[in-house]
Design an enzyme around this catalytic site. Structure first.
Site, PDB file in Angstrom:
ATOM      1  N   GLY A   1       0.814  -1.207   0.000  1.00  0.00           N
ATOM      2  CA  GLY A   1       0.000   0.000   0.000  1.00  0.00           C
ATOM      3  C   GLY A   1       0.845   1.254   0.000  1.00  0.00           C
ATOM      4  O   GLY A   1       2.082   1.207   0.065  1.00  0.00           O
TER       5      GLY A   1
ATOM      6  N   ASP B   1       2.836  -3.220   8.176  1.00  0.00           N
ATOM      7  CA  ASP B   1       1.831  -3.049   7.126  1.00  0.00           C
ATOM      8  C   ASP B   1       0.862  -1.931   7.512  1.00  0.00           C
ATOM      9  O   ASP B   1       0.738  -1.581   8.694  1.00  0.00           O
ATOM     10  CB  ASP B   1       1.056  -4.367   6.927  1.00  0.00           C
TER      11      ASP B   1
ATOM     12  N   ASP C   1      -6.784  -0.357   6.356  1.00  0.00           N
ATOM     13  CA  ASP C   1      -7.846   0.543   5.914  1.00  0.00           C
ATOM     14  C   ASP C   1      -8.620   1.083   7.109  1.00  0.00           C
ATOM     15  O   ASP C   1      -9.129   2.201   7.065  1.00  0.00           O
ATOM     16  CB  ASP C   1      -8.770  -0.200   4.942  1.00  0.00           C
TER      17      ASP C   1
ATOM     18  N   LYS D   1      -8.423  -4.809   6.214  1.00  0.00           N
ATOM     19  CA  LYS D   1      -7.337  -4.663   5.254  1.00  0.00           C
ATOM     20  C   LYS D   1      -7.776  -5.235   3.903  1.00  0.00           C
ATOM     21  O   LYS D   1      -8.748  -5.964   3.820  1.00  0.00           O
ATOM     22  CB  LYS D   1      -6.089  -5.423   5.751  1.00  0.00           C
ATOM     23  N   GLY D   2      -7.020  -4.889   2.878  1.00  0.00           N
ATOM     24  CA  GLY D   2      -7.318  -5.434   1.559  1.00  0.00           C
ATOM     25  C   GLY D   2      -7.691  -4.391   0.531  1.00  0.00           C
ATOM     26  O   GLY D   2      -8.003  -4.728  -0.609  1.00  0.00           O
ATOM     27  N   GLY D   3      -7.617  -3.114   0.934  1.00  0.00           N
ATOM     28  CA  GLY D   3      -7.905  -2.052  -0.033  1.00  0.00           C
ATOM     29  C   GLY D   3      -7.000  -2.135  -1.254  1.00  0.00           C
ATOM     30  O   GLY D   3      -7.377  -1.734  -2.353  1.00  0.00           O
ATOM     31  N   GLY D   4      -5.822  -2.690  -1.065  1.00  0.00           N
ATOM     32  CA  GLY D   4      -4.882  -2.870  -2.175  1.00  0.00           C
ATOM     33  C   GLY D   4      -4.942  -4.271  -2.764  1.00  0.00           C
ATOM     34  O   GLY D   4      -4.062  -4.656  -3.546  1.00  0.00           O
TER      35      GLY D   4
ATOM     36  N   GLU E   1      -1.028 -10.851   2.767  1.00  0.00           N
ATOM     37  CA  GLU E   1      -0.786 -10.052   3.987  1.00  0.00           C
ATOM     38  C   GLU E   1      -1.110 -10.881   5.228  1.00  0.00           C
ATOM     39  O   GLU E   1      -0.349 -10.872   6.209  1.00  0.00           O
ATOM     40  CB  GLU E   1      -1.637  -8.784   3.957  1.00  0.00           C
TER      41      GLU E   1
ATOM     42  N   THR F   1       1.130   3.594   2.279  1.00  0.00           N
ATOM     43  CA  THR F   1       1.842   3.860   3.536  1.00  0.00           C
ATOM     44  C   THR F   1       3.073   2.965   3.631  1.00  0.00           C
ATOM     45  O   THR F   1       4.163   3.418   4.015  1.00  0.00           O
ATOM     46  CB  THR F   1       0.904   3.641   4.747  1.00  0.00           C
TER      47      THR F   1
HETATM   48  C1  5RP Z   1      -3.518  -3.585   0.966  1.00  0.00           C
HETATM   49  C2  5RP Z   1      -3.831  -3.137   2.333  1.00  0.00           C
HETATM   50  C3  5RP Z   1      -3.309  -1.808   2.761  1.00  0.00           C
HETATM   51  O1  5RP Z   1      -2.561  -1.972   3.925  1.00  0.00           O
HETATM   52  C4  5RP Z   1      -4.443  -0.881   3.019  1.00  0.00           C
HETATM   53  O2  5RP Z   1      -5.265  -0.849   1.868  1.00  0.00           O
HETATM   54  C5  5RP Z   1      -3.940   0.533   3.328  1.00  0.00           C
HETATM   55  O3  5RP Z   1      -3.369   1.084   2.186  1.00  0.00           O
HETATM   56  P1  5RP Z   1      -2.815   2.563   2.142  1.00  0.00           P
HETATM   57  O4  5RP Z   1      -1.596   2.595   3.002  1.00  0.00           O
HETATM   58  O5  5RP Z   1      -2.514   2.807   0.684  1.00  0.00           O
HETATM   59  O6  5RP Z   1      -3.891   3.484   2.659  1.00  0.00           O
HETATM   60  O7  5RP Z   1      -4.487  -3.791   3.108  1.00  0.00           O
HETATM   61  O8  5RP Z   1      -4.177  -4.776   0.636  1.00  0.00           O
END
Ligand code: 5RP
Length: 223
Positions: A29, A81, A84, A94-97, A103, A31
């Site tokens: 992600g 990590d 979200d 989690k899982g936005g990416g 993960e 971050t």
């Molecule tokens: C990816 C995730 C990320 O950790 C979550 O989506 C946060 O992403 P970002 O740091 O871009 O806000 O779970 O699958």
């Protein structure tokens, strides 16, 4: 301070948890990208990383950090990590990416989960963010109906107008309308539905530490 600056702040702060000579678990992600960039400064003092996605692997390797396969390593001291959402007990969405399955695997292989987020992700109850669920495509419609029975609305995640395909060759449902008051029970329940590969509630693999980026600096929460 912008959200991007807060992400940079927590990405750099996470270096404190990386032990010299170790192999570090690395999430996915925007971050975590800040963390990876910061990690490059100490690449000669670590053995390498285990990565949770093709995207993070590419970034790590481009910066000269060796990436080990998860199967080459028994246990990792720390997994770093983003999330979200994270609640007051360290439970996360989690899982936005779309990297939630790997993960969760790397998190399970690690003694300590350090979650790095800006303060907008810190919530009282999980569920405002659409819950990602990785599914086997032939089960997607039935799983969507099962979420509807819980009051949720599941939508197939698209990329460039077609269903997104994860690193594992599967699809993602994003589920809105859920209020996840009992994350452990919810994760247990949904994980048992046929065709669910991974549900994006991280309760069994919750964070041990959260580095929360705020305009006043990084706050360290322990769970
Ligand atoms: C990816 C995730 C990320 O950790 C979550 O989506 C946060 O992403 P970002 O740091 O871009 O806000 O779970 O699958």
């Amino acid at each position: 301070m912008t959200q991007d600056e807060l992400k940079t702040l927590v990405g750099q702060a996470a270096l404190y948890y990386v032990e010299a000579g170790s192999i570090v678990g690395v999430g996915t992600g925007s971050t975590v990208n800040k963390f990876i960039d910061a990690l490059a400064a100490m690449k000669d003092r670590i053995a390498g990383a285990v990565s949770s996605s093709e995207a993070s692997t590419e970034r790590l390797q481009a910066l000269g950090i060796r990436v080990f396969d998860a199967t080459e390593v028994d246990e990792l001291a720390v997994y770093i990590d983003g999330a979200d959402e994270i609640d007051h007990a360290g439970y996360m969405i989690k899982g936005g990416g779309a990297a939630l399955t790997r993960e969760k695997i790397v998190a399970a292989q690690s003694r300590q989960f350090v979650c790095i987020v800006d303060e907008s992700k810190y919530v009282a109850t999980l569920g405002r963010y659409p819950l990602p669920v990785e599914v086997i495509p032939m089960a997607a419609r039935r799983i969507a109906r099962q979420f509807a029975a819980l009051g949720g609305t599941a939508t197939l995640r698209l990329k460039d107008g077609v269903p997104l395909v994860t690193d594992n060759g599967q699809q993602i449902l994003d589920v809105t309308g859920l209020k996840i008051s009992h994350p452990l029970g919810f994760e247990s329940q949904v994980s048992q539905w046929p065709g669910v590969v991974t549900v994006g509630v991280f309760a069994f693999q919750k964070a041990n530490i959260c580095l929360l980026g705020t305009p006043d600096g990084v706050k360290t929460l322990t769970f």
